[in-house]
Design a protein around this motif. Structure first.
Motif, PDB file in Angstrom:
ATOM      1  N   LYS A  12     -11.564  53.669 -12.012  1.00 57.01           N
ATOM      2  CA  LYS A  12     -10.475  54.285 -11.254  1.00 57.01           C
ATOM      3  C   LYS A  12      -9.182  54.002 -12.001  1.00 57.01           C
ATOM      4  CE  LYS A  12     -10.306  54.068  -6.790  1.00 57.01           C
ATOM      5  NZ  LYS A  12     -10.414  55.524  -6.465  1.00 57.01           N
ATOM      6  N   HIS A  13      -8.589  55.048 -12.576  1.00 55.76           N
ATOM      7  CA  HIS A  13      -7.314  54.927 -13.276  1.00 55.76           C
ATOM      8  C   HIS A  13      -6.205  55.414 -12.343  1.00 55.76           C
ATOM      9  CE1 HIS A  13      -9.175  53.886 -17.075  1.00 55.76           C
ATOM     10  NE2 HIS A  13      -9.966  54.933 -16.988  1.00 55.76           N
ATOM     11  N   VAL A  14      -5.338  54.504 -11.924  1.00 52.65           N
ATOM     12  CA  VAL A  14      -4.217  54.861 -11.057  1.00 52.65           C
ATOM     13  C   VAL A  14      -3.091  55.398 -11.926  1.00 52.65           C
ATOM     14  CG1 VAL A  14      -2.553  54.005  -9.366  1.00 52.65           C
ATOM     15  CG2 VAL A  14      -4.908  53.149  -9.345  1.00 52.65           C
ATOM     16  N   LEU A  15      -2.583  56.580 -11.567  1.00 53.13           N
ATOM     17  CA  LEU A  15      -1.637  57.315 -12.417  1.00 53.13           C
ATOM     18  C   LEU A  15      -0.320  57.594 -11.725  1.00 53.13           C
ATOM     19  CD1 LEU A  15      -4.261  59.818 -13.841  1.00 53.13           C
ATOM     20  CD2 LEU A  15      -3.326  57.807 -15.004  1.00 53.13           C
ATOM     21  N   GLY A  16       0.031  56.808 -10.706  1.00 54.46           N
ATOM     22  CA  GLY A  16       1.343  56.917 -10.092  1.00 54.46           C
ATOM     23  C   GLY A  16       1.431  58.022  -9.062  1.00 54.46           C
ATOM     24  N   ALA A  17       2.507  58.783  -9.115  1.00 58.66           N
ATOM     25  CA  ALA A  17       2.763  59.831  -8.127  1.00 58.66           C
ATOM     26  C   ALA A  17       3.081  61.160  -8.801  1.00 58.66           C
ATOM     27  CB  ALA A  17       3.917  59.421  -7.211  1.00 58.66           C
ATOM     28  N   THR A  18       2.488  61.398  -9.955  1.00 61.00           N
ATOM     29  CA  THR A  18       2.708  62.668 -10.637  1.00 61.00           C
ATOM     30  C   THR A  18       1.762  63.730 -10.088  1.00 61.00           C
ATOM     31  OG1 THR A  18       2.684  63.806 -12.769  1.00 61.00           O
ATOM     32  CG2 THR A  18       1.150  61.981 -12.517  1.00 61.00           C
ATOM     33  N   ALA A  19       2.283  64.939  -9.898  1.00 59.42           N
ATOM     34  CA  ALA A  19       1.446  66.060  -9.458  1.00 59.42           C
ATOM     35  C   ALA A  19       0.878  66.822 -10.641  1.00 59.42           C
ATOM     36  CB  ALA A  19       2.259  67.003  -8.568  1.00 59.42           C
ATOM     37  N   ASN A  20       1.430  66.609 -11.830  1.00 59.03           N
ATOM     38  CA  ASN A  20       0.888  67.267 -13.017  1.00 59.03           C
ATOM     39  C   ASN A  20      -0.441  66.631 -13.401  1.00 59.03           C
ATOM     40  OD1 ASN A  20       3.046  68.986 -13.286  1.00 59.03           O
ATOM     41  ND2 ASN A  20       4.094  67.746 -14.819  1.00 59.03           N
ATOM     42  N   ARG A  41      10.695  55.008 -15.420  1.00 59.36           N
ATOM     43  CA  ARG A  41       9.406  55.115 -14.739  1.00 59.36           C
ATOM     44  C   ARG A  41       9.450  56.140 -13.613  1.00 59.36           C
ATOM     45  NH1 ARG A  41       6.154  50.266 -16.034  1.00 59.36           N
ATOM     46  NH2 ARG A  41       7.426  48.955 -17.391  1.00 59.36           N
ATOM     47  N   ARG A  42      10.574  56.220 -12.912  1.00 64.48           N
ATOM     48  CA  ARG A  42      10.691  57.228 -11.857  1.00 64.48           C
ATOM     49  C   ARG A  42      10.757  58.629 -12.451  1.00 64.48           C
ATOM     50  NH1 ARG A  42      11.431  55.729  -6.717  1.00 64.48           N
ATOM     51  NH2 ARG A  42      12.215  57.816  -6.215  1.00 64.48           N
ATOM     52  N   TRP A  43      11.302  58.758 -13.637  1.00 61.68           N
ATOM     53  CA  TRP A  43      11.335  60.055 -14.297  1.00 61.68           C
ATOM     54  C   TRP A  43       9.918  60.542 -14.589  1.00 61.68           C
ATOM     55  CZ3 TRP A  43      13.800  64.319 -15.823  1.00 61.68           C
ATOM     56  CH2 TRP A  43      13.312  65.021 -16.925  1.00 61.68           C
ATOM     57  N   LEU A  44       9.062  59.654 -15.088  1.00 64.15           N
ATOM     58  CA  LEU A  44       7.699  60.026 -15.449  1.00 64.15           C
ATOM     59  C   LEU A  44       6.767  60.083 -14.245  1.00 64.15           C
ATOM     60  CD1 LEU A  44       7.233  57.842 -18.645  1.00 64.15           C
ATOM     61  CD2 LEU A  44       7.487  60.316 -18.564  1.00 64.15           C
ATOM     62  N   ARG A  45       7.088  59.333 -13.189  1.00 66.02           N
ATOM     63  CA  ARG A  45       6.223  59.208 -12.009  1.00 66.02           C
ATOM     64  C   ARG A  45       4.871  58.611 -12.384  1.00 66.02           C
ATOM     65  NH1 ARG A  45       9.353  59.512  -7.438  1.00 66.02           N
ATOM     66  NH2 ARG A  45      10.977  61.069  -7.780  1.00 66.02           N
ATOM     67  N   PHE A  85       4.826  64.184  -7.100  1.00 70.64           N
ATOM     68  CA  PHE A  85       6.025  64.846  -7.604  1.00 70.64           C
ATOM     69  C   PHE A  85       5.744  65.507  -8.945  1.00 70.64           C
ATOM     70  CE2 PHE A  85       7.237  61.283  -4.980  1.00 70.64           C
ATOM     71  CZ  PHE A  85       8.265  61.771  -4.184  1.00 70.64           C
ATOM     72  N   PHE A  86       6.413  66.619  -9.189  1.00 66.48           N
ATOM     73  CA  PHE A  86       6.351  67.272 -10.496  1.00 66.48           C
ATOM     74  C   PHE A  86       7.491  66.733 -11.356  1.00 66.48           C
ATOM     75  CE2 PHE A  86       4.174  70.214  -7.695  1.00 66.48           C
ATOM     76  CZ  PHE A  86       3.068  70.583  -8.456  1.00 66.48           C
ATOM     77  N   PRO A  87       7.178  65.942 -12.383  1.00 64.92           N
ATOM     78  CA  PRO A  87       8.242  65.422 -13.246  1.00 64.92           C
ATOM     79  C   PRO A  87       9.143  66.539 -13.768  1.00 64.92           C
ATOM     80  CG  PRO A  87       6.167  64.345 -13.732  1.00 64.92           C
ATOM     81  CD  PRO A  87       5.842  65.454 -12.767  1.00 64.92           C
ATOM     82  N   VAL A  88      10.372  66.238 -13.986  1.00 56.74           N
ATOM     83  CA  VAL A  88      11.477  67.132 -14.337  1.00 56.74           C
ATOM     84  C   VAL A  88      11.985  67.820 -13.077  1.00 56.74           C
ATOM     85  CG1 VAL A  88      12.318  69.045 -15.742  1.00 56.74           C
ATOM     86  CG2 VAL A  88      10.589  67.506 -16.673  1.00 56.74           C
ATOM     87  N   TRP A  89      11.107  68.547 -12.365  1.00 49.91           N
ATOM     88  CA  TRP A  89      11.536  69.255 -11.164  1.00 49.91           C
ATOM     89  C   TRP A  89      11.927  68.268 -10.065  1.00 49.91           C
ATOM     90  CZ3 TRP A  89      11.854  74.133 -12.654  1.00 49.91           C
ATOM     91  CH2 TRP A  89      11.004  74.572 -13.668  1.00 49.91           C
ATOM     92  N   PRO A 100       6.443  48.449  -6.291  1.00 50.03           N
ATOM     93  CA  PRO A 100       7.909  48.536  -6.417  1.00 50.03           C
ATOM     94  C   PRO A 100       8.454  49.956  -6.438  1.00 50.03           C
ATOM     95  CG  PRO A 100       7.011  46.897  -7.932  1.00 50.03           C
ATOM     96  CD  PRO A 100       5.842  47.608  -7.332  1.00 50.03           C
ATOM     97  N   LEU A 101       7.709  50.901  -7.023  1.00 50.27           N
ATOM     98  CA  LEU A 101       8.169  52.290  -7.107  1.00 50.27           C
ATOM     99  C   LEU A 101       7.555  53.170  -6.034  1.00 50.27           C
ATOM    100  CD1 LEU A 101       8.295  52.942 -10.950  1.00 50.27           C
ATOM    101  CD2 LEU A 101      10.183  52.497  -9.402  1.00 50.27           C
ATOM    102  N   GLY A 102       6.961  52.563  -5.020  1.00 49.59           N
ATOM    103  CA  GLY A 102       6.380  53.347  -3.944  1.00 49.59           C
ATOM    104  C   GLY A 102       4.906  53.610  -4.152  1.00 49.59           C
ATOM    105  N   PRO A 103       4.274  54.336  -3.231  1.00 50.61           N
ATOM    106  CA  PRO A 103       2.837  54.606  -3.333  1.00 50.61           C
ATOM    107  C   PRO A 103       2.484  55.317  -4.637  1.00 50.61           C
ATOM    108  CG  PRO A 103       3.676  55.211  -1.159  1.00 50.61           C
ATOM    109  CD  PRO A 103       4.872  54.906  -2.010  1.00 50.61           C
ATOM    110  N   ALA A 104       1.246  55.094  -5.065  1.00 44.79           N
ATOM    111  CA  ALA A 104       0.733  55.735  -6.290  1.00 44.79           C
ATOM    112  C   ALA A 104      -0.546  56.487  -5.944  1.00 44.79           C
ATOM    113  CB  ALA A 104       0.472  54.681  -7.368  1.00 44.79           C
ATOM    114  N   PRO A 105      -0.415  57.637  -5.292  1.00 48.89           N
ATOM    115  CA  PRO A 105      -1.610  58.338  -4.819  1.00 48.89           C
ATOM    116  C   PRO A 105      -2.411  59.057  -5.896  1.00 48.89           C
ATOM    117  CG  PRO A 105       0.338  59.635  -4.320  1.00 48.89           C
ATOM    118  CD  PRO A 105       0.826  58.338  -4.898  1.00 48.89           C
ATOM    119  N   THR A 106      -1.806  59.292  -7.067  1.00 49.51           N
ATOM    120  CA  THR A 106      -2.514  60.011  -8.120  1.00 49.51           C
ATOM    121  C   THR A 106      -3.468  59.064  -8.834  1.00 49.51           C
ATOM    122  OG1 THR A 106      -0.616  61.469  -8.451  1.00 49.51           O
ATOM    123  CG2 THR A 106      -2.265  61.410 -10.193  1.00 49.51           C
TER     124      THR A 106
END
Length: 655
Positions: free
Chosen positions: A234-242, A204-208, A545-549, A592-598
């Motif tokens: 409102k769809h919460v999508l974690g912390a991915t920047a993509n 899950r942290r890999w995908l954000r 976060f940008f996944p992979v990077w 559990p995995l931190g804020p989900a601003p996306t």
């Protein structure tokens, strides 16, 4: 002459500098191809690329519309769906190095690919043809130089491989899994689940992608007048920047237009409207960890091979007990197993196609959901709403309804009720409200206990003063919000649960004063003694976060140059709260995995209105992208009315 020459040179330099600046800020952006031949296309299909990053599709047949949808996903979300596919197939270590073998092993045990292939084989011929049509469009985009020459693919020397139709079913399982929160009965610390939980957290942290439980849907309208009913999601999508969601409009001559939010890599439409109907689904999936007695005669095993790019092959054993998979030991005679719908040869694809009016049997009853629970809202052509599935939170007001899964959803419903008492319905304003009915109700019950603080210092006095004057709005500049959040976090640790306005805790006053002092001390250590610096935008800052990077420690290739510059985490000022309609963090009960601003916000108003969306879109490769990014909320975008500066004609190949 020399002065004229100097002025002339200066003018030339200014002109050249302006041209370079214009080029840097605006591009270079080459237009999409005017035409693209695709095999097995039944008729010419037109894709319109709007200047708001949405797309329109003009097609004669439903299969051609799905081909165009795959093409749009491939052109607009190529990197996202490539990373998702490697994750779902358990082949990340092949592309990015053996540091990702644990994530591959976990994906293989969850059977995303294995069960997707089995589900594909059981699809009807008509449904399989539609999925094949989608894959044709996706492959056409992935094979294009326009996609393969993009920076992430070039950096990793990674050419997208052919997309098999069943890959979309594997991605749908991955999306469903990120909407789970596997639960288990309380057990001893050495219960054997630690390895499973660690592997799942790593994936899950890999995908954000996390925080799906904070997604909500609501509808509102004037009592007795449903003609202007609004449906909001409102769809919460974690912390991915993509960017994740892709909005599309699909028009066909034999059907009503469909406007929908779609997910890359598969024909999934969590929110949309067609033929007078509006819908939104929260994409939750149930997963349970169950202890069982092991019967070796009933256990079945299969083995899969992982082939990392740098290391030797590794063998993964997946042990099944009926429709459940073993995830950890308890004792020699018992084990933990996972129960999850994704472990069966089923798919939600027929339901999604029927929902978006892209299936083959239009008059047949809509198939059931299998991977996700199908919890959400629908609004019919008359404006009447109905609850879908059995969401844990359903709050019905005189002129509104809200559904969700989080405990905060009930507090969001309180805000919605208050907003719905005003007219007219204003989804753009309501959905941006940072006001918290929970804080507004709780704060007055707690403040009297702070009146008798013993010998408070100046910092404590200032903090109490800001708290007394706080209006329960979590706006970026709010200081009272920071003090209240830290106080409630300390107070929760004392009483073991989230405070409520009706609390009658024994020795409540002393506890509240003690925890308030602890909160002030904590904030002082973090931000200093100047209370004016305790702003919500700092305390609840949004980091994407940008996944992979963002996982450079797992990636074999050195990505530090870009992961610390262009693809560095994206920081924005925090605002909102989990109890407000705008959503946001809740420091008292963090995810559990931190804020989900996306998150993605979308709403549809009235029986014939379009889809309006609000989402952050960031292009990391654009010059000065970070400097030019606004710190305020993104403006609403009309999906159906955005200008279309470029089009691509998808055509059958010449004979």
């Amino acid at each position: 002459m020399s002065r004229r020459l100097y002025f002339g040179l200066a003018g030339v330099l200014i002109a050249v500098g302006g041209a370079v600046l214009w080029w840097a800020l605006g591009g270079p952006v080459s237009p999409p191809p005017a035409a693209h031949p695709i095999a097995d296309l039944r008729d010419t299909t037109t894709v319109g690329w709007t200047d708001r990053h949405t797309a329109t599709i003009e097609a004669t047949h439903a299969t051609d519309a799905l081909t165009a949808l795959g093409y749009v996903h491939g052109m607009k979300r190529a990197w996202t769906l490539t990373v998702w596919r490697h994750t779902a197939l358990g082949t990340l270590s092949t592309a990015f190095g053996d540091g990702l073998v644990p994530v591959d092993r976990h994906a293989r045990r969850l059977g995303f690919a294995h069960h997707a292939r089995r589900a594909y084989e059981r699809l009807s011929t008509a449904t399989r043809e539609r999925l094949q049509a989608y894959a044709r469009g996706l492959n056409a985009a992935l094979r294009s130089n326009r996609v393969q020459q993009r920076e992430p693919f070039l950096h990793f020397d990674l050419a997208p491989k052919r997309w098999a139709p069943w890959h979309s079913l594997a991605l749908a399982r991955l999306v469903a899994w990120t909407g789970t929160a596997p639960t288990a009965a309380p057990t001893a610390p050495d219960s054997g689940l630690a390895d499973f939980r660690a592997a799942d957290r790593r994936l899950r942290r890999w995908l954000r992608l996390h925080g799906r439980s904070r997604s909500v849907a609501w509808a509102a309208g004037a009592p007795g007048d449903t003609t202007r009913t609004v449906l909001f999601a409102k769809h919460v999508l974690g912390a991915t920047a993509n960017p994740v969601v892709q909005e599309v409009v699909i028009r066909r001559p034999d059907a009503a237009p469909t406007v929908a939010a779609s997910l890359p890599g598969a024909p999934l439409f969590p929110t949309g409207r067609t033929n007078g109907r509006r819908w939104t689904y929260l994409l939750h999936s149930d997963a349970t960890l169950v202890p069982i007695e092991v019967d070796s005669t009933e256990a079945r095993s299969r083995h899969e091979r992982i082939a990392p790019a740098q290391g030797g092959e590794q063998l993964v054993e997946i042990q099944r007990h009926g429709a459940r998979v073993r995830v950890g030991p308890i004792s020699p005679d018992s084990a933990w197993v996972l129960e999850w719908p994704g472990l069966r040869a089923r798919t939600d694809l027929p339901r999604w196609l029927a929902t978006a009016h892209l299936d083959a049997q239009r008059d047949a009853a809509a198939p059931d959901f299998h991977l996700v629970e199908g919890e959400g809202l629908r609004v019919d052509s008359t404006g009447a709403w109905s609850v879908q599935g059995q969401p844990p939170v359903v709050d019905r007001g005189p002129a509104s309804i809200l559904v969700g899964r989080s405990g905060w959803a009930a507090h969001q419903a309180d805000v919605l009720r208050a907003q719905a008492r005003s007219r007219p319905v204003a989804p753009a304003q309501w959905s941006a409200s940072d006001s918290s009915a929970w804080a507004a109700a709780l704060l007055p019950t707690l403040l009297p206990d702070l009146a008798s603080l013993n010998a408070p210092d100046s910092t404590t006095i200032d903090a109490r003063s800001y708290l007394r004057n706080w209006d329960a709005v979590y706006d970026p500049a709010s200081i009272g919000a920071v003090v209240f959040a830290e106080w409630m976090r300390a107070y929760r640790r004392e009483i073991g649960r989230r405070p409520t306005p009706t609390d009658s805790v024994f020795f409540a006053g002393p506890r509240r004063r003690r925890t308030f002092r602890a909160a002030v001390d904590s904030l002082t250590r973090r931000y200093g003694t100047d209370v004016r610096q305790w702003r919500w935008e700092r305390a609840a800052s949004e980091r994407r976060f940008f996944p992979v990077w963002a996982a450079d420690s797992l990636v074999a290739e050195d990505v530090s140059a870009l992961s610390s510059t262009r693809f560095a985490p994206l920081d924005r000022p925090g605002r909102g709260h989990a109890s407000s309609l705008s959503g946001g963090p809740a420091r008292i009960v963090p995810l559990p995995l931190g804020p989900a601003p996306t998150h993605w916000d979308g709403w549809m108003q009235g029986p014939r209105g379009g889809l309006t969306v609000r989402r952050l879109r960031f292009e990391p490769s654009r010059f000065f992208a970070r400097s030019l990014l606004s710190r305020t909320r993104p403006p609403p975008v009309s999906v159906g009315q955005a200008p279309i500066p470029n089009t691509t004609r998808l055509v059958p190949p010449s004979p």
